[in-house]
Design a protein around this motif. Structure first.
Motif, PDB file in Angstrom:
ATOM      1  N   THR A  23       5.163   3.795   1.563  1.00  0.00           N
ATOM      2  CA  THR A  23       5.079   2.337   0.919  1.00  0.00           C
ATOM      3  C   THR A  23       5.044   1.386   2.272  1.00  0.00           C
ATOM      4  O   THR A  23       6.102   1.398   2.041  1.00  0.00           O
ATOM      5  N   PHE A  24       4.546   1.212   2.048  1.00  0.00           N
ATOM      6  CA  PHE A  24       4.014  -0.600   3.126  1.00  0.00           C
ATOM      7  C   PHE A  24       4.048  -1.360   2.303  1.00  0.00           C
ATOM      8  O   PHE A  24       3.297  -2.014   1.906  1.00  0.00           O
ATOM      9  N   LEU A  31      -7.026   6.820   7.796  1.00  0.00           N
ATOM     10  CA  LEU A  31      -7.635   6.239   6.576  1.00  0.00           C
ATOM     11  C   LEU A  31      -7.210   4.308   6.178  1.00  0.00           C
ATOM     12  O   LEU A  31      -5.819   4.073   7.052  1.00  0.00           O
ATOM     13  N   THR A  32      -8.225   3.832   5.837  1.00  0.00           N
ATOM     14  CA  THR A  32      -8.180   2.653   6.319  1.00  0.00           C
ATOM     15  C   THR A  32      -8.123   1.416   4.295  1.00  0.00           C
ATOM     16  O   THR A  32      -8.977   2.750   3.879  1.00  0.00           O
ATOM     17  N   VAL A  33      -7.187   1.153   4.655  1.00  0.00           N
ATOM     18  CA  VAL A  33      -7.305   0.706   2.672  1.00  0.00           C
ATOM     19  C   VAL A  33      -6.862  -0.795   3.416  1.00  0.00           C
ATOM     20  O   VAL A  33      -6.648  -1.508   3.972  1.00  0.00           O
ATOM     21  N   THR A  34      -7.410  -1.268   2.430  1.00  0.00           N
ATOM     22  CA  THR A  34      -7.462  -3.147   1.940  1.00  0.00           C
ATOM     23  C   THR A  34      -6.577  -3.052   0.800  1.00  0.00           C
ATOM     24  O   THR A  34      -6.663  -3.315  -0.406  1.00  0.00           O
ATOM     25  N   THR A  35      -5.458  -4.642   0.662  1.00  0.00           N
ATOM     26  CA  THR A  35      -4.706  -4.794  -0.425  1.00  0.00           C
ATOM     27  C   THR A  35      -6.098  -5.902  -1.332  1.00  0.00           C
ATOM     28  O   THR A  35      -6.780  -6.298  -1.007  1.00  0.00           O
ATOM     29  N   LEU A  36      -5.635  -5.830  -2.241  1.00  0.00           N
ATOM     30  CA  LEU A  36      -6.130  -6.620  -3.111  1.00  0.00           C
ATOM     31  C   LEU A  36      -6.212  -7.734  -3.098  1.00  0.00           C
ATOM     32  O   LEU A  36      -4.899  -8.567  -2.627  1.00  0.00           O
ATOM     33  N   PRO A  37      -7.196  -8.833  -3.346  1.00  0.00           N
ATOM     34  CA  PRO A  37      -7.369 -10.206  -3.500  1.00  0.00           C
ATOM     35  C   PRO A  37      -6.402 -10.557  -3.821  1.00  0.00           C
ATOM     36  O   PRO A  37      -6.329  -9.939  -5.178  1.00  0.00           O
ATOM     37  N   ASP A  38      -5.768 -11.790  -3.782  1.00  0.00           N
ATOM     38  CA  ASP A  38      -4.841 -12.567  -4.580  1.00  0.00           C
ATOM     39  C   ASP A  38      -6.065 -13.715  -5.373  1.00  0.00           C
ATOM     40  O   ASP A  38      -6.775 -14.596  -4.775  1.00  0.00           O
ATOM     41  N   VAL A  89       0.927  -1.208   0.231  1.00  0.00           N
ATOM     42  CA  VAL A  89      -0.186   0.026  -0.438  1.00  0.00           C
ATOM     43  C   VAL A  89       1.398   1.181  -0.399  1.00  0.00           C
ATOM     44  O   VAL A  89       2.123   1.063   0.500  1.00  0.00           O
ATOM     45  N   THR A  90       0.596   2.255  -0.864  1.00  0.00           N
ATOM     46  CA  THR A  90       1.399   3.739  -1.201  1.00  0.00           C
ATOM     47  C   THR A  90       0.420   4.409  -0.596  1.00  0.00           C
ATOM     48  O   THR A  90      -0.775   4.364  -1.507  1.00  0.00           O
ATOM     49  N   ILE A  91       1.153   5.246   0.370  1.00  0.00           N
ATOM     50  CA  ILE A  91      -0.427   6.393   1.151  1.00  0.00           C
ATOM     51  C   ILE A  91       0.674   7.820   0.519  1.00  0.00           C
ATOM     52  O   ILE A  91       1.966   8.151   0.619  1.00  0.00           O
TER      53      ILE A  91
END
Length: 102
Positions: free
Chosen positions: A47-48, A77-84, A15-17
């Protein structure tokens, strides 16, 4: 207090914020603390990496001046990584771990 916290990019494992630059009466920001990690005061993106797919995480950012004074935390800020969504490949023939009894 950093404002305008936003998502720049999201992948399955990162995730990049970004956020708007903070100001201080000294004229300098020594560092930002983004997601609990110290980050250069000259950059307003972080970037995390090494995350896992479909992982939800909340980030906050705060600024630190050269004297060590810290700002209040930014809004979350809440974010979800994309699913595989990619299936593994089929194992190559003859490379399995099956034992034959004979």
């Amino acid at each position: 207090t950093p404002t305008g916290l936003r998502v720049v990019s999201v992948t399955e494992d990162s995730v990049t914020i970004a956020w708007n630059k903070s100001t201080d009466n000294s004229g300098k920001i020594h560092a930002y603390i983004a997601g609990g990690i110290y980050h250069s005061g000259t950059s307003t993106t972080k970037t995390f990496g090494f995350l896992v797919p479909n992982w939800t995480v909340t980030y906050r950012v705060q600024a630190m001046d050269p004297s060590g004074n810290t700002s209040a935390l930014s809004e979350p800020l809440t974010v979800t990584t994309l699913p595989d969504t990619t299936a593994p490949t089929v194992p190559a023939a003859g490379r399995g771990t099956e034992r034959r009894h004979g």
